[in-house]
Design an enzyme around this catalytic site. Structure first.
Site, PDB file in Angstrom:
ATOM      1  N   PHE A 124     -23.939   8.467  -2.034  1.00  0.00           N
ATOM      2  CA  PHE A 124     -24.924   7.651  -1.319  1.00  0.00           C
ATOM      3  C   PHE A 124     -25.887   8.528  -0.525  1.00  0.00           C
ATOM      4  CE2 PHE A 124     -21.237   4.833  -1.914  1.00  0.00           C
ATOM      5  CZ  PHE A 124     -21.858   3.833  -2.643  1.00  0.00           C
ATOM      6  N   PHE A 181      -2.408   1.269  14.939  1.00  0.00           N
ATOM      7  CA  PHE A 181      -3.250   1.590  13.779  1.00  0.00           C
ATOM      8  C   PHE A 181      -4.001   0.364  13.258  1.00  0.00           C
ATOM      9  CE2 PHE A 181       0.422   4.594  13.199  1.00  0.00           C
ATOM     10  CZ  PHE A 181      -0.281   5.789  13.243  1.00  0.00           C
ATOM     11  N   TYR A 225     -18.281  -1.723  12.626  1.00  0.00           N
ATOM     12  CA  TYR A 225     -16.950  -1.102  12.699  1.00  0.00           C
ATOM     13  C   TYR A 225     -16.888  -0.110  13.864  1.00  0.00           C
ATOM     14  CZ  TYR A 225     -13.296   2.323  11.815  1.00  0.00           C
ATOM     15  OH  TYR A 225     -12.250   3.197  11.978  1.00  0.00           O
ATOM     16  N   ARG A 235     -19.477  15.619   6.558  1.00  0.00           N
ATOM     17  CA  ARG A 235     -18.384  15.083   7.373  1.00  0.00           C
ATOM     18  C   ARG A 235     -17.334  16.167   7.586  1.00  0.00           C
ATOM     19  NH1 ARG A 235     -21.666  11.920   7.727  1.00  0.00           N
ATOM     20  NH2 ARG A 235     -21.699   9.665   7.336  1.00  0.00           N
ATOM     21  N   ASN A 260      -4.549  -5.139   4.171  1.00  0.00           N
ATOM     22  CA  ASN A 260      -5.062  -4.008   3.382  1.00  0.00           C
ATOM     23  C   ASN A 260      -3.912  -3.079   2.992  1.00  0.00           C
ATOM     24  OD1 ASN A 260      -7.215  -2.621   2.148  1.00  0.00           O
ATOM     25  ND2 ASN A 260      -7.265  -1.115   3.804  1.00  0.00           N
ATOM     26  N   PHE A 280     -11.579  12.247  12.405  1.00  0.00           N
ATOM     27  CA  PHE A 280     -12.712  12.587  11.542  1.00  0.00           C
ATOM     28  C   PHE A 280     -12.220  12.555  10.084  1.00  0.00           C
ATOM     29  CE2 PHE A 280     -16.256  14.247  14.201  1.00  0.00           C
ATOM     30  CZ  PHE A 280     -15.706  14.017  15.443  1.00  0.00           C
TER      31      PHE A 280
HETATM   32  P1  NAD Z   1      -5.452   0.875   6.525  1.00  0.00           P
HETATM   33  O1  NAD Z   1      -6.335  -0.279   6.224  1.00  0.00           O
HETATM   34  O2  NAD Z   1      -4.808   1.564   5.382  1.00  0.00           O
HETATM   35  O3  NAD Z   1      -4.330   0.447   7.561  1.00  0.00           O
HETATM   36  C1  NAD Z   1      -4.538  -0.540   8.538  1.00  0.00           C
HETATM   37  C2  NAD Z   1      -3.336  -1.451   8.500  1.00  0.00           C
HETATM   38  O4  NAD Z   1      -3.512  -2.484   9.479  1.00  0.00           O
HETATM   39  C3  NAD Z   1      -3.166  -2.162   7.154  1.00  0.00           C
HETATM   40  O5  NAD Z   1      -1.813  -2.057   6.742  1.00  0.00           O
HETATM   41  C4  NAD Z   1      -3.549  -3.606   7.433  1.00  0.00           C
HETATM   42  O6  NAD Z   1      -2.863  -4.517   6.602  1.00  0.00           O
HETATM   43  C5  NAD Z   1      -3.152  -3.729   8.901  1.00  0.00           C
HETATM   44  N1  NAD Z   1      -3.875  -4.775   9.635  1.00  0.00           N
HETATM   45  C6  NAD Z   1      -5.216  -4.992   9.648  1.00  0.00           C
HETATM   46  N2  NAD Z   1      -5.482  -6.046  10.443  1.00  0.00           N
HETATM   47  C7  NAD Z   1      -4.299  -6.468  10.952  1.00  0.00           C
HETATM   48  C8  NAD Z   1      -3.933  -7.521  11.833  1.00  0.00           C
HETATM   49  N3  NAD Z   1      -4.847  -8.358  12.362  1.00  0.00           N
HETATM   50  N4  NAD Z   1      -2.625  -7.684  12.137  1.00  0.00           N
HETATM   51  C9  NAD Z   1      -1.685  -6.855  11.613  1.00  0.00           C
HETATM   52  N5  NAD Z   1      -1.981  -5.844  10.767  1.00  0.00           N
HETATM   53  C10 NAD Z   1      -3.272  -5.670  10.441  1.00  0.00           C
HETATM   54  O7  NAD Z   1      -6.311   1.901   7.389  1.00  0.00           O
HETATM   55  P2  NAD Z   1      -5.957   3.382   7.813  1.00  0.00           P
HETATM   56  O8  NAD Z   1      -6.855   4.297   7.080  1.00  0.00           O
HETATM   57  O9  NAD Z   1      -4.495   3.611   7.769  1.00  0.00           O
HETATM   58  O10 NAD Z   1      -6.481   3.341   9.320  1.00  0.00           O
HETATM   59  C11 NAD Z   1      -5.589   3.175  10.411  1.00  0.00           C
HETATM   60  C12 NAD Z   1      -6.381   3.212  11.682  1.00  0.00           C
HETATM   61  O11 NAD Z   1      -7.117   4.431  11.754  1.00  0.00           O
HETATM   62  C13 NAD Z   1      -7.423   2.103  11.823  1.00  0.00           C
HETATM   63  O12 NAD Z   1      -7.421   1.646  13.152  1.00  0.00           O
HETATM   64  C14 NAD Z   1      -8.734   2.781  11.508  1.00  0.00           C
HETATM   65  O13 NAD Z   1      -9.822   2.181  12.182  1.00  0.00           O
HETATM   66  C15 NAD Z   1      -8.478   4.181  12.036  1.00  0.00           C
HETATM   67  N6  NAD Z   1      -9.284   5.191  11.368  1.00  0.00           N
HETATM   68  C16 NAD Z   1      -9.171   5.376  10.021  1.00  0.00           C
HETATM   69  C17 NAD Z   1      -9.977   6.311   9.389  1.00  0.00           C
HETATM   70  C18 NAD Z   1      -9.904   6.540   7.891  1.00  0.00           C
HETATM   71  O14 NAD Z   1     -10.828   7.120   7.340  1.00  0.00           O
HETATM   72  N7  NAD Z   1      -8.832   6.134   7.206  1.00  0.00           N
HETATM   73  C19 NAD Z   1     -10.884   7.077  10.134  1.00  0.00           C
HETATM   74  C20 NAD Z   1     -10.951   6.876  11.508  1.00  0.00           C
HETATM   75  C21 NAD Z   1     -10.138   5.931  12.119  1.00  0.00           C
END
Ligand code: NAD
Length: 349
Positions: A222, A85, A153, A235, A39, A182
């Protein structure tokens, strides 16, 4: 124990991970980044380096579920602590692809924990989420509010928290700081880094930005029949720069006490979807057109943080408000109407 200086970041090319790279490079950390770019794009590192004025460090394209590849990274580098992350994060996709979500989020976390333990690395900052609270009703949610995950999720992240707590219980050398975000939004103030999801965005802010720039016709709101003042879901939001600042501060507190500690990261203020639409319209200088659509499965009416625990523990609190989040998200979208597409790779990438 001295604070960590060499960090492994999983998912460091993603939205929050890339901003964390800048923050941590700015504060002198050495970084090792692993990402499978499911992603994200490696092109983001050229931008990180432009802002930070330093090389990111060692970057590996790998899936963290690949234990052999992950272990080889730990063999090669002396890692002090890990910031985890990497995960799939879209609520609606998780309802369509639960197995994929559990496999990546839980399998990735157990694979990482095993590699860490085998290599004597026991300090971890974990990306958790407010979605673990699910539909907990009105009022601020504190860390003791019982979890009621409402979609795969959220359930996957809640299970990860349980696994991490069990690991800390069985292996007291572990310290885990789980940060429940959040809704991190906004972008780096340079406009070089921001949120660039593949495909249709799942979250409000990137949808708003893509409508405002003309990549999408209209925003879909939504549900307007929730029991909230304007009927749309409420939120709490946090600027991504505040979120990554909290990670930097967390690293200074890894040695405070062993075991698992969980903190909310939010402003402690709830905003309805229509309030955010209005704030974004003000930032972009034009009303963002929207339609009301049915509620999405897995969404809950309201989630607002009680953000006081992190302030009590570390004296830390976010400094940026909703207007900053919208202005910065809009700047990134204007400067990058098609996201990172077409960005040059880093010299050694
Ligand atoms: P994002 O998708 O932009 O970043 C996640 C990254 O992890 C991506 O670069 C993706 O390529 C990589 N990735 C996914 N699966 C992988 C795997 N199996 N091996 C190696 N790399 C992998 O998401 P984000 O918004 O930067 O979120 C980061 C973290 O924060 C996540 O754990 C997410 O659950 C958590 N989070 C995000 C939000 C939000 O709204 N953005 C809210 C709460 C928690």
């Amino acid at each position: 124990m001295s604070p960590p200086s060499t960090l492994l970041l999983t998912g460091g090319a993603g939205f929050i991970g890339s901003h964390a790279c800048v923050e941590l490079l700015d504060h002198g950390y050495e970084l090792i980044v692993v990402d499978n770019y499911s992603n994200s794009t490696p092109h983001v590192f050229a931008r990180v380096e432009r802002i930070a004025g330093r090389f990111v460090g060692a970057v590996y394209e790998l899936d963290i579920r690949d234990r052999r590849a992950l272990s080889a990274v730990f063999d090669r580098h002396s890692v002090d602590a890990v910031v985890h992350f990497a995960a799939h994060k879209a609520v609606s996709a998780s309802t369509r692809m639960p197995i994929e979500y559990y496999d990546t989020n839980i399998g990735g976390t157990t694979s990482l924990l095993r590699a860490m333990h085998e290599h004597g690395v026991h300090q971890l900052v974990f990306s958790s989420t407010a979605s673990v609270y699910g539909d907990a009703g009105h009022g601020p949610l504190n860390e003791a509010t019982p979890a009621r995950p409402a979609n795969p999720y959220a359930a996957s992240k809640w299970l990860c928290e349980q696994i991490l707590a069990d690991a800390c219980h069985r292996h007291p050398e572990f310290t885990v700081l789980a940060l429940r975000y959040f809704n991190p939004v906004g972008a780096h103030p340079s406009g070089l880094l921001g949120e660039d999801p593949s495909g249709t965005p799942d979250n409000l802010m990137p949808c708003l930005a893509q409508v405002a720039i003309g990549r999408r016709h209209r925003l879909r709101v939504f549900g307007n029949d929730y029991a909230t003042p304007d009927g749309t879901a409420i939120r709490d939001y946090i600027h991504v720069m505040d979120a990554v600042d909290a990670h930097r501060v967390a690293l200074d507190h890894l040695a405070d006490s062993p075991g698992m500690h969980t903190y909310n990261l939010g402003l402690g203020k709830g905003r309805s979807v229509l309030e955010v639409v209005s704030a974004f319209s003000a930032a972009s200088g034009a009303p963002v057109p929207y339609d009301i659509a049915p509620r999405r499965p897995g969404d809950v009416p309201e989630q607002v943080a009680d953000a006081s625990a992190v302030e009590r523990a570390w004296g830390w609190r976010p400094t940026r408000g909703l207007a900053d989040m919208c202005v910065d998200a809009w700047r990134f979208q204007q400067l990058n109407p098609h996201g990172y597409a077409g960005t040059a790779r880093r010299a050694d990438g």
